[in-house]
Design a protein around this motif. Structure first.
Motif, PDB file in Angstrom:
ATOM      1  N   VAL A 166       0.928  -1.227   0.036  1.00 39.89           N
ATOM      2  CA  VAL A 166      -0.185  -0.088  -0.036  1.00 39.89           C
ATOM      3  C   VAL A 166       0.968   1.071   0.029  1.00 39.89           C
ATOM      4  O   VAL A 166       1.656   1.550   0.828  1.00 39.89           O
ATOM      5  CB  VAL A 166      -1.077   0.012   1.327  1.00 39.89           C
ATOM      6  N   PRO A 167       0.707   2.122  -0.878  1.00 38.85           N
ATOM      7  CA  PRO A 167       1.569   3.270  -1.158  1.00 38.85           C
ATOM      8  C   PRO A 167       1.476   4.448   0.008  1.00 38.85           C
ATOM      9  O   PRO A 167       0.330   4.286   0.999  1.00 38.85           O
ATOM     10  CB  PRO A 167       1.075   4.310  -2.077  1.00 38.85           C
ATOM     11  N   GLY A 168       2.543   4.663   0.749  1.00 41.41           N
ATOM     12  CA  GLY A 168       2.739   5.216   2.012  1.00 41.41           C
ATOM     13  C   GLY A 168       2.663   4.547   3.284  1.00 41.41           C
ATOM     14  O   GLY A 168       2.594   5.062   4.233  1.00 41.41           O
ATOM     15  N   VAL A 169       2.812   3.212   3.010  1.00 37.55           N
ATOM     16  CA  VAL A 169       2.375   2.437   4.312  1.00 37.55           C
ATOM     17  C   VAL A 169       3.645   1.387   4.510  1.00 37.55           C
ATOM     18  O   VAL A 169       3.949   0.618   3.401  1.00 37.55           O
ATOM     19  CB  VAL A 169       1.364   1.390   4.321  1.00 37.55           C
ATOM     20  N   ASP A 170       4.418   1.409   5.555  1.00 38.57           N
ATOM     21  CA  ASP A 170       5.494   0.376   5.713  1.00 38.57           C
ATOM     22  C   ASP A 170       5.033  -0.795   6.221  1.00 38.57           C
ATOM     23  O   ASP A 170       3.971  -0.651   7.059  1.00 38.57           O
ATOM     24  CB  ASP A 170       6.460   1.105   6.587  1.00 38.57           C
ATOM     25  N   THR A 171       5.963  -1.910   5.983  1.00 39.53           N
ATOM     26  CA  THR A 171       5.522  -3.222   6.753  1.00 39.53           C
ATOM     27  C   THR A 171       6.920  -3.948   7.349  1.00 39.53           C
ATOM     28  O   THR A 171       7.827  -3.621   6.805  1.00 39.53           O
ATOM     29  CB  THR A 171       4.828  -3.897   5.581  1.00 39.53           C
ATOM     30  N   VAL A 172       6.324  -4.800   8.268  1.00 38.74           N
ATOM     31  CA  VAL A 172       7.210  -5.808   8.780  1.00 38.74           C
ATOM     32  C   VAL A 172       6.762  -7.000   8.863  1.00 38.74           C
ATOM     33  O   VAL A 172       5.638  -7.149   9.340  1.00 38.74           O
ATOM     34  CB  VAL A 172       7.751  -5.398  10.222  1.00 38.74           C
ATOM     35  N   ALA A 173       7.381  -7.971   8.304  1.00 34.77           N
ATOM     36  CA  ALA A 173       6.857  -9.209   8.360  1.00 34.77           C
ATOM     37  C   ALA A 173       7.970 -10.253   8.462  1.00 34.77           C
ATOM     38  O   ALA A 173       9.193 -10.094   8.153  1.00 34.77           O
ATOM     39  CB  ALA A 173       6.052  -9.729   7.019  1.00 34.77           C
ATOM     40  N   ASN A 174       7.441 -11.580   8.588  1.00 31.93           N
ATOM     41  CA  ASN A 174       8.254 -12.756   8.191  1.00 31.93           C
ATOM     42  C   ASN A 174       8.237 -13.448   7.092  1.00 31.93           C
ATOM     43  O   ASN A 174       7.217 -13.177   6.268  1.00 31.93           O
ATOM     44  CB  ASN A 174       8.283 -13.621   9.365  1.00 31.93           C
TER      45      ASN A 174
END
Length: 347
Positions: A166-174
Motif C-alpha cells: 500500500v503506497p505510504g504504508v511501511d510493513t514488517v513481516a516474516n
C-alpha cells in the motif's frame, strides 16, 4: 509550608486544580521559571528548581502535558492497533514496540479490535482523534484502501502481511514461505510421508504458508497428495483429522498448523480422544509463542522474532515521523524451534 498545604486543601474543596500561576506565586518566581523547572530544562539553578518542585508537590500541581503538547504541535503519543489482545503473538509484538517506545521517549496508546474488522477501523479512527503521531498496526485486517487513506494523514507501519503493498504504508513481516518449508523439511527428515496442513484463516500470511506446504510436499514427496484442512469450519476439520488418526489406515502421521493457537486446539482434541502425542501424531506450529511451552508435549514451532518485529516497526515509524518519504518493507527470516511434539512416525 503549612499555609501552602492549607491553600491546596482549600482549592480541592473548591473543586479547582492548582495552576502554574499558583505555583509561581507561592514559590515567589515567574511562570517561565516554573515551566523550566518542571520540564527539567536549563535556565534556573538547582536550588531554585528543587524549591519550585517542592512547592508544586505541596500544592498538588500536575503539569498538563497534553495541552502543552498541542501547543508545541507534538503529542509524543504513538498508537498501536491490535487485532487480538488475547493472542500471545500480538502481545509479544506489542512488548517489542513498547520497549522501543521507552527508548525513544514516546508513549503508547492501545486500540483493541477484538477480532472484528469493523471495530479495528473504528479503533484506528479513535487513535487518530487522540492526536497520535503515528500508528503501528498488528493486523492485516484493515482494508488496504483505508490504510492508504489514513497513511496520508499520519505515518503507518503494519506488522504482518498485506494482500499487496500500500503506497505510504511501511510493513514488517516474516518470510512465511520459508517458515513453512522448514516445517515440512523437518517432518520429512524425521521420516513422515503422510502429512496434513491445518489452517483457520484465509488471510495473506496463512495462504502463503499453505501454498508453501503444498509446494514442498509436491517437490519432496511427488507421489503423495498434499492434504489441507480448513480454513472454513476449523473445528470440524480438527475432528476429521482426529477421526482419521483413530482409523489409522492412511491417516497423516504429522500435521503442520497455521499457527500455535490452531496447534493448541488440535493438541487438545487429540488428547481428549485418547491419542498419544507425539507417538501417534507429530505436530508443528507457527509463531513460537508462549503457548508452545505451556502445552504438553511442548510444541515444535516456527519462530517469528515477534519482539524484534515490534522494535523494527517503532524504528520505522520514528523515521517516518522525522520525515522519511520513501516506503520500506522489511521481511525477517523465521527459524524452526524443535521441541517434544515431533518425533519419528509410528510403524
Amino acid at each position: 509550608m503549612a499555609s501552602l498545604t492549607t491553600s491546596a486543601a482549600q482549592r480541592r474543596r473548591a473543586g479547582r486544580k492548582p495552576t502554574i500561576h499558583d505555583v509561581a506565586e507561592a514559590a515567589g518566581v515567574s511562570k517561565s521559571a516554573v515551566s523550566l523547572a518542571i520540564r527539567n530544562q536549563r535556565g534556573v539553578s538547582e536550588a531554585t528548581r528543587e524549591h519550585i518542585l517542592q512547592v508544586a508537590q505541596e500544592l498538588g500541581y500536575r503539569s498538563n502535558v497534553w495541552a502543552r503538547s498541542l501547543v508545541q504541535g507534538r503529542t509524543g503519543l504513538i498508537g498501536i492497533l491490535l487485532q487480538d489482545l488475547g493472542n500471545s503473538y500480538h502481545r509479544d509484538v506489542t512488548a517489542g514496540v513498547e520497549d522501543a517506545a521507552v527508548q525513544n521517549n514516546l508513549r503508547l496508546v492501545i486500540g483493541h479490535g477484538r477480532r472484528d474488522a469493523k471495530r479495528l477501523q473504528a479503533e484506528l479512527d479513535s487513535l487518530l482523534a487522540l492526536g497520535v503521531e503515528g500508528v503501528v498496526i498488528v493486523s492485516s485486517w484493515v482494508p488496504p484502501h483505508y490504510l492508504e487513506k489514513v497513511g496520508k494523514r499520519v505515518p503507518l507501519v503494519v506488522v504482518g502481511r498485506l494482500p499487496y503493498r500500500v503506497p505510504g504504508v511501511d510493513t514488517v513481516a516474516n518470510r512465511d514461505e520459508e517458515g513453512a518449508k522448514q516445517a515440512v523439511q523437518h517432518l520429512i527428515g524425521l521420516g513422515h510421508a503422510r502429512m496434513a496442513h491445518l489452517t483457520g484463516s484465509s488471510r495473506p500470511a496463512a495462504m502463503h504458508r499453505r501454498a508453501a506446504f503444498s509446494e514442498m510436499m509436491r517437490r519432496m514427496l511427488p507421489d503423495v497428495d498434499p492434504q489441507v484442512e480448513g480454513p472454513e469450519q476449523l473445528e470440524a476439520a480438527i475432528k476429521y483429522l482426529v477421526f482419521q488418526i483413530q482409523q489409522e489406515k492412511g491417516a497423516p502421521t504429522a500435521v503442520f498448523t497455521q499457527n500455535d493457537r490452531v496447534a493448541a486446539d488440535l493438541v487438545g482434541a487429540c488428547l481428549d480422544a485418547g491419542l498419544r502425542l507425539p507417538g501417534q501424531l507429530s505436530i508443528v506450529g507457527y509463531d513460537n509463542s508462549s503457548v508452545c511451552r505451556m502445552l504438553r508435549p511442548q510444541l515444535t514451532s516456527v519462530d517469528q522474532p515477534r519482539a524484534r518485529m515490534g522494535e523494527l516497526a517503532l524504528e520505522m515509524l520514528s523515521e517516518r515521523i522525522a520525515g522519511r518519504a520513501e516506503d520500506r518493507h522489511i521481511t525477517i527470516a523465521p527459524k524452526l524451534v524443535v521441541r517434544e511434539s515431533t518425533t519419528t512416525p509410528r510403524d
